[in-house]
Design an enzyme around this catalytic site. Structure first.
Site, PDB file in Angstrom:
ATOM      1  N   SER A 160       0.897  -1.319   0.154  1.00  0.00           N
ATOM      2  CA  SER A 160       0.117   0.069   0.054  1.00  0.00           C
ATOM      3  C   SER A 160       0.938   1.172  -0.099  1.00  0.00           C
ATOM      4  O   SER A 160       1.849   1.316   0.789  1.00  0.00           O
ATOM      5  CB  SER A 160      -1.033   0.147   1.229  1.00  0.00           C
ATOM      6  OG  SER A 160      -1.635   1.348   1.386  1.00  0.00           O
ATOM      7  N   LYS A 161       0.479   2.268  -0.631  1.00  0.00           N
ATOM      8  CA  LYS A 161       1.205   3.583  -1.081  1.00  0.00           C
ATOM      9  C   LYS A 161       0.974   4.326   0.468  1.00  0.00           C
ATOM     10  O   LYS A 161       1.963   5.040   0.564  1.00  0.00           O
ATOM     11  CB  LYS A 161       1.022   4.394  -2.108  1.00  0.00           C
ATOM     12  CG  LYS A 161      -0.454   4.872  -2.029  1.00  0.00           C
ATOM     13  CD  LYS A 161      -0.882   5.557  -3.349  1.00  0.00           C
ATOM     14  CE  LYS A 161      -2.247   6.151  -3.362  1.00  0.00           C
ATOM     15  NZ  LYS A 161      -2.592   7.140  -4.436  1.00  0.00           N
ATOM     16  N   ARG A 162       0.024   4.093   1.278  1.00  0.00           N
ATOM     17  CA  ARG A 162       0.131   4.785   2.433  1.00  0.00           C
ATOM     18  C   ARG A 162       0.682   4.279   3.691  1.00  0.00           C
ATOM     19  O   ARG A 162       0.795   4.744   4.617  1.00  0.00           O
ATOM     20  CB  ARG A 162      -1.415   4.841   2.775  1.00  0.00           C
ATOM     21  CG  ARG A 162      -2.602   5.463   1.735  1.00  0.00           C
ATOM     22  CD  ARG A 162      -4.036   5.348   2.046  1.00  0.00           C
ATOM     23  NE  ARG A 162      -4.820   5.984   1.087  1.00  0.00           N
ATOM     24  CZ  ARG A 162      -5.114   5.411  -0.120  1.00  0.00           C
ATOM     25  NH1 ARG A 162      -4.955   4.025  -0.255  1.00  0.00           N
ATOM     26  NH2 ARG A 162      -5.843   6.028  -0.757  1.00  0.00           N
ATOM     27  N   ASN A 166       7.654   7.672  -3.711  1.00  0.00           N
ATOM     28  CA  ASN A 166       7.265   6.319  -2.991  1.00  0.00           C
ATOM     29  C   ASN A 166       7.603   5.233  -4.000  1.00  0.00           C
ATOM     30  O   ASN A 166       6.881   5.137  -4.921  1.00  0.00           O
ATOM     31  CB  ASN A 166       5.728   6.368  -2.428  1.00  0.00           C
ATOM     32  CG  ASN A 166       5.374   5.338  -1.626  1.00  0.00           C
ATOM     33  OD1 ASN A 166       6.043   4.059  -1.803  1.00  0.00           O
ATOM     34  ND2 ASN A 166       4.455   5.599  -0.726  1.00  0.00           N
TER      35      ASN A 166
END
Length: 524
Positions: free
Chosen positions: A253-255, A290
């Site tokens: 997940s990029k978060r 990211n």
């Protein structure tokens, strides 16, 4: 039958590694079958759409070489390819579902639905909507609306029986209809939701295979119900395993960048990328910088061929030994039958190995051309890249060899693009190699005189001059070469000393040695 696949991203953010892997598998399958790959933009949820986020998605796919036969910027016979522009088609489908009794108007409030759900939980049973606020006639609708209620359209799902799907990745999958909820397909404002829009579009655009992430597997029953209720043939489904974070326990997940930084290889990947992007003036904010986002790899100089090769092996394999593929070889060998059902972990170290392999396959000229844009963006070179400058860059790239793992690594060799009077001497290296050794200044001064007479000033001549100097003085080469490196490059480590000096040139080497000697005097 012509195979047709699609990738339907929502314009809500940058292109995620997991999404790219899905797009790649759709593209590979279509190409391997001589079929067509369609790009469709799922922008039915206007509250979540970010207009500026669409361009990075399109750019990222193009950078990776994942081209589409129909879709934005290309057109096609099945357009428009933005779901926000197809609302009339969805409204027509809703009317058909209502007319056939496969959908109904519902006037329950959010609180009323929640109350039924809570009651089911308290009784220990599973929740199934009672349809208490279902409007079966126009009179019912008028009555509810007179009370100030707003209606939505829900699917009237079966309450018994089983749906069986033959999934190309997961095999036979069964869904008990009694567990499926009456999903909303049209909001109170008349706009339609994903399940309806996606099903209608897949049919009207002629999708033969729906290849998507496993998170969509639970959506299959309601979409299959919509399709069957509208008289559509079902496409062939293939639900791909998710791409897992380093360690393989959670979905990537990029978060969750902060969590992944606990992984040494992931942290190293980020740190190396930060050094490059900061030099070229790009932001390193987590939302845009990211390793879970494709842009990261273009910004830092990865080869799209390496990314594609690595992503293809996240869930798919040809055999237990072959790892390196060209794009054409992937198209030739790809099959969905070879896709596993288990999550595939993202491994930064392995990705770096693929990058190194593909970088090593490039010719010297290709490696040089990949590096030049980074030198330009950073301001290390300005104006036209002359033939002379290109030769210099090529010499640096050749001397660096595998130290340039990604194109952005060229920026680490800024000493070759710095004016002699602006060269910065690393403090630690200067103290260790020039200030502390008692004989460093004397040896460097004497060797400067030797260098001034070297002709031609090339790798071989400089090497002979230094080795002769060492032999005549009966000293160890380390007593002079480390001081010499700091003097001409400003650093304690770098390219081979003789390569570096030949690239920098005689006049610059002499000028830098003079500055280094002055630097030492100021510190003593």
């Amino acid at each position: 039958m012509t195979v047709r696949t699609r990738f339907a991203p929502s314009p809500t953010g940058y292109l995620h590694i997991g999404g790219v892997r899905t797009a790649l598998f759709c593209w590979l399958f279509a190409r391997s079958k001589g079929g067509q790959f369609v790009l469709r933009i799922d922008d039915t949820d206007q509250s979540r759409n970010v207009e500026a986020a669409l361009e990075p998605i399109l750019h990222g796919l193009k950078w990776l070489g994942i081209d589409w036969d129909e879709g934005p910027e290309v057109g096609g016979d099945s357009g428009p390819y933005y779901q926000s522009q197809r609302s009339d088609l969805y409204a027509e489908a809703v009317e058909k579902l209502l007319a056939s009794g496969h959908a109904y108007w519902d006037y329950a409030t959010t609180d009323e639905i929640a109350a039924e759900r809570d009651a089911a939980r308290e009784s220990g049973g599973s929740f199934t909507y009672s349809r208490k606020w279902m409007a079966e006639t126009d009179a019912d609708r008028a009555k509810f609306e007179a009370e100030g209620r707003q209606g939505v359209v829900r699917l009237k799902m079966p309450r018994e029986g089983t749906l069986v799907i033959d999934d190309m990745v997961r095999g036979r999958v069964e869904f008990a209809w009694e567990r499926e909820q009456d999903a909303v397909i049209q909001r109170a404002d008349g706009s339609c939701l994903y399940h309806l829009a996606s099903t209608v579009d897949d049919h009207l655009m002629g999708m033969t295979h729906v290849i998507r992430a496993e998170e969509h597997l639970p959506n299959t029953p309601r979409q299959a119900f919509i399709a069957q209720s509208l008289g559509y043939p079902l496409p062939t489904y293939a639900h791909l395993p998710y791409v897992a974070a380093p360690g393989g326990k959670q979905k990537l997940s990029k978060r969750k960048l902060a969590n992944y930084l606990k992984n040494r290889d992931f942290a190293k990947l980020v740190k190396e990328g930060e050094v490059i992007t900061q030099r070229i003036g790009l932001t390193t904010e987590p939302d845009t910088f990211n390793p879970v986002i494709v842009d990261f790899y273009e910004q830092t100089g990865y080869l799209p061929e390496a990314i594609v090769n690595y992503l293809a092996l996240l869930g798919w394999s040809l055999d237990d030994r072959t790892e390196h593929f060209t794009r054409d070889e992937l198209v030739e060998h790809f099959t969905l039958e070879r896709v596993g059902s288990s999550p595939a972990a993202f491994d930064p170290q392995k990705l770096s190995a693929f990058q190194a392999n593909h970088m090593g396959q490039l010719s010297a000229d290709e490696r040089t051309e990949r590096c030049i844009p980074f030198l330009t963006q950073s301001g290390m070179i300005e104006g036209e890249v002359t033939d002379e400058l290109r030769v210099k860059i090529a010499s640096i790239v050749a001397a660096a060899d595998d130290r340039i793992k990604v194109a952005g690594d060229i920026l680490a060799f800024d000493e070759f693009f710095t004016a002699d009077d602006e060269l910065q001497f690393e403090e630690k290296a200067t103290q260790k190699r020039l200030v502390k050794p008692e004989d460093a200044v004397g040896l460097l001064t004497d060797f400067r005189a030797v260098l001034a007479a070297v002709e031609p000033f090339d790798v071989e001549s400089v090497e002979v001059a230094l080795k002769s100097f060492v032999a005549e003085r009966e000293i160890k080469i380390g007593q002079i070469i480390h001081a010499l490196r700091v003097a001409v490059t400003g650093k304690g480590v770098g390219l081979g000393m003789f390569d570096a000096m030949a690239i920098i040139g005689k006049e610059s080497c002499l000028a830098r040695i003079d500055r280094a000697l002055e630097e030492v005097k100021s510190k003593k």
